[in-house]
Write a protein that holds these residues in place. Structure first.
Motif: not given
Length: 342
Positions: A166-186
């Motif tokens: 249920g948390e809300k997350v902001l990922v700043i930077g959509a390089g490979a690491i940022g994209l992976m972080v976003a996917a893992l957060c979901r």
């Protein structure tokens, strides 16, 4: 073992690479010799290529995201055999300091990485210790296997941030690491994952990988967009995956009271100005995240749930390393992950 010659790419001065050659020695003890099939360019390789990595002087061999085939093993190797398709956790640790002896080798007092020791993976072969060699799942390609290392970086960051349902997350930077972080957060249960970046194509990729919202930071004010998305309250947790003063402060200022920012980006300029009063008025927390520690097994599991192949936008031969690095730095190339095949 037949005599093999290794060709290893290195950065000799800002913007310039060359290759050195050396004979490949037969592995002894717990060493494993790997013929590299795929090697990916990391953001830290780009900092090195620009001559601006804060802790890596030139000249230095580069490359630490890779996969390949085991072609020889030392006499003490027990769990890896010739013919295994593998990737490698490219850390070098002492095994003697207090952190290592308690299993926290990510905090090793003498922590280094294979490429800094002259064993870069922009090469034909590499020799590593067995404890850091991991077999790849049968359905994972060599190119995808080369992305287990950056996925482990993302896993480490998300685990440190302790993302909850249920948390809300902001990922700043959509390089490979940022994209992976976003996917893992979901995958970890965050119901709102917003990704901010300047690149339209990278933001489109973020949505494909599970982001719920995107912010084009070249056209929108990131903090105003966050206010709109959170009814003015702020984000629970933010990830800074760029390494700039501007994005660091965006991560801080986007947080709700008692929020947490995790800093993953490498800062070419380590001295920045921050709004210090925010720590007091909002009781926010900031932490860093570097590398990995027992994260490779988790990344291998998560590789079955994340479309790593979609992140690979360009492929080059090893001899085209100069062009590959230049392409990675060219914003017009729309590159995300570049793989070289020796």
């Amino acid at each position: 073992m037949e005599q093999l010659i290794n060709k290893i790419g290195r950065v000799v001065e800002p913007g310039k690479v060359d290759f050195i050659t050396r004979s490949v020695e037969e592995p002894k003890g717990d060493k494993v010799l790997i013929k590299i099939v795929s090697s990916a360019i990391c953001g830290s390789d780009l900092h090195i290529f620009k001559g601006k990595h804060p802790t890596v002087p030139l000249p230095v061999t580069i490359g630490h995201e890779f996969s390949g085939d085991v072609i020889a093993v030392g006499e003490d190797v027990e769990n890896i055999k010739v013919g295994d398709k593998v990737t490698v956790e490219p850390v070098v640790v002492c095994g003697k300091c207090a952190a290592c002896r308690t299993g926290n080798y990510g905090y090793c007092e003498n922590l280094s990485f294979t490429y800094r020791m002259g064993d870069g993976a922009m090469a034909n072969y590499i020799t590593v210790r067995e404890p850091f060699v991991y077999k790849l799942p049968p359905n994972l390609s060599y190119d995808e296997g080369a992305l287990i290392e950056p996925l482990s970086v993302a896993v480490h960051a998300v685990r440190r941030a302790d993302i909850k349902l249920g948390e809300k997350v902001l990922v700043i930077g959509a390089g490979a690491i940022g994209l992976m972080v976003a996917a893992l957060c979901r995958k970890n249960g965050a119901t709102g994952v917003t990704v901010a970046d300047l690149s339209k194509s990278r933001l489109e990729m973020a949505l494909k990988l599970g982001a719920t919202n995107v912010i084009n930071s070249g056209r929108e004010d990131v903090l105003e967009a966050v206010k709109d998305l959170t009814s003015g309250i702020g984000i629970d947790k933010a990830f800074e995956c760029v390494g700039l003063e501007t994005t660091f402060n965006q991560a801080l200022m986007s947080l709700r009271k008692n929020g947490l920012a995790t800093v993953v980006g490498i800062f070419e300029n380590p001295n920045i100005t921050i709004p210090a009063s925010r720590f007091i008025t909002h009781e926010i927390k900031v932490q860093g995240s570097q590398g990995y520690c027992w994260d490779f097994p988790v990344a291998l599991e998560m590789s079955q749930q994340i479309d790593l192949k979609s992140l690979i936008t360009h492929k080059f031969k090893l001899e085209d390393l100069q062009q590959a690095l230049e392409t990675a730095l060219d914003r017009n190339s729309n590159s995300i992950k570049i793989v070289l095949n020796p």
